[in-house]
Design a protein around this motif. Sequence first.
Motif, short mmCIF file in Angstrom:
data_model
loop_
_atom_site.label_atom_id
_atom_site.label_comp_id
_atom_site.label_asym_id
_atom_site.label_seq_id
_atom_site.Cartn_x
_atom_site.Cartn_y
_atom_site.Cartn_z
N GLU A 97 -12.04 69.33 24.78
CA GLU A 97 -12.86 70.52 25.00
C GLU A 97 -13.90 70.67 23.90
O GLU A 97 -15.07 70.97 24.17
N GLY A 98 -13.49 70.45 22.65
CA GLY A 98 -14.43 70.56 21.53
C GLY A 98 -15.60 69.61 21.70
O GLY A 98 -16.76 69.98 21.47
N TYR A 99 -15.31 68.38 22.14
CA TYR A 99 -16.37 67.40 22.36
C TYR A 99 -17.27 67.82 23.53
O TYR A 99 -18.50 67.86 23.41
N LEU A 100 -16.68 68.13 24.67
CA LEU A 100 -17.46 68.43 25.88
C LEU A 100 -18.39 69.62 25.71
O LEU A 100 -19.48 69.65 26.25
N PHE A 101 -17.94 70.63 24.96
CA PHE A 101 -18.73 71.86 24.87
C PHE A 101 -19.66 71.92 23.67
O PHE A 101 -20.55 72.76 23.63
N ASN A 102 -19.48 71.04 22.69
CA ASN A 102 -20.26 71.19 21.46
C ASN A 102 -21.12 69.99 21.09
O ASN A 102 -21.79 70.03 20.08
N ARG A 103 -21.12 68.97 21.90
CA ARG A 103 -21.84 67.74 21.54
C ARG A 103 -23.22 67.72 22.19
O ARG A 103 -23.35 67.52 23.41
N ASN A 104 -24.26 67.91 21.41
CA ASN A 104 -25.64 67.94 21.94
C ASN A 104 -26.06 66.60 22.52
O ASN A 104 -26.87 66.54 23.44
N GLU A 105 -25.54 65.50 21.97
CA GLU A 105 -25.93 64.16 22.43
C GLU A 105 -25.33 63.82 23.79
O GLU A 105 -25.79 62.88 24.44
N ILE A 130 -16.16 70.63 33.36
CA ILE A 130 -17.39 69.84 33.31
C ILE A 130 -18.56 70.65 33.90
O ILE A 130 -19.63 70.72 33.30
N LYS A 131 -18.33 71.26 35.05
CA LYS A 131 -19.40 72.06 35.68
C LYS A 131 -19.81 73.22 34.79
O LYS A 131 -20.99 73.54 34.68
N SER A 132 -18.83 73.85 34.14
CA SER A 132 -19.16 75.01 33.29
C SER A 132 -19.90 74.58 32.02
O SER A 132 -20.57 75.37 31.39
#
Length: 194
Positions: A97-105, A130-132
């Motif tokens: 979750e941390g990766y999916l929601f906070n990674r700009n790249e 993913i959709k959110s």
Amino acid sequence: MIIKKAELAATAVAASQYPKEGYPEAAFVGRSNVGKSSLINSLLNRKSLARISSVPGKTRTINFYNINDEYYFVDLPGYGYAKVSKEEKKKWAGIIEGYLFNRNELKIIFLLVDIRHEPTEDDKLMLEWIKSSNHKFAVIATKSDKLSKNQMIKNINIIKKSLMLSDEDFLIPFSSQTKQNREEILDLIESIKL
């Protein structure tokens, strides 16, 4: 996309360990043993760059693969494996979750599901996440070589319905054995640079 270079660049459990180059990233997520590592190896024409295990729940970190010094392929820990403690599952969920929601790249997320089975509640929940996150995404139905053509069509329709995919959403059958639709997936990844 022609793969000239592919190497494991970083193994991370925290954002401070992520690569800093700023290359666009394509992430691969799915249940334990769905074939994430096999897919990555097939896309890269490598046998064992991404480690494959017959034991579910082996990938416990986020693995970043440097592709041509232009992209990162990101292999996320598998979810939904029963023989892992609740604490470990929580930790993995936090890492993912941390990766999916906070990674700009992060530019595109591939959700892998096994074409032979209806998506699980965990798969549906992951797709909602993913959709959110508002990232571009595609669903890859792995292990397509295990089904006849008629069965594959039937199961693709079951997956579409179960995940409530629209006609605009990508659902790509894939086989790491035959490399079915390999180029289509690579083209989709290449489009994230635009």
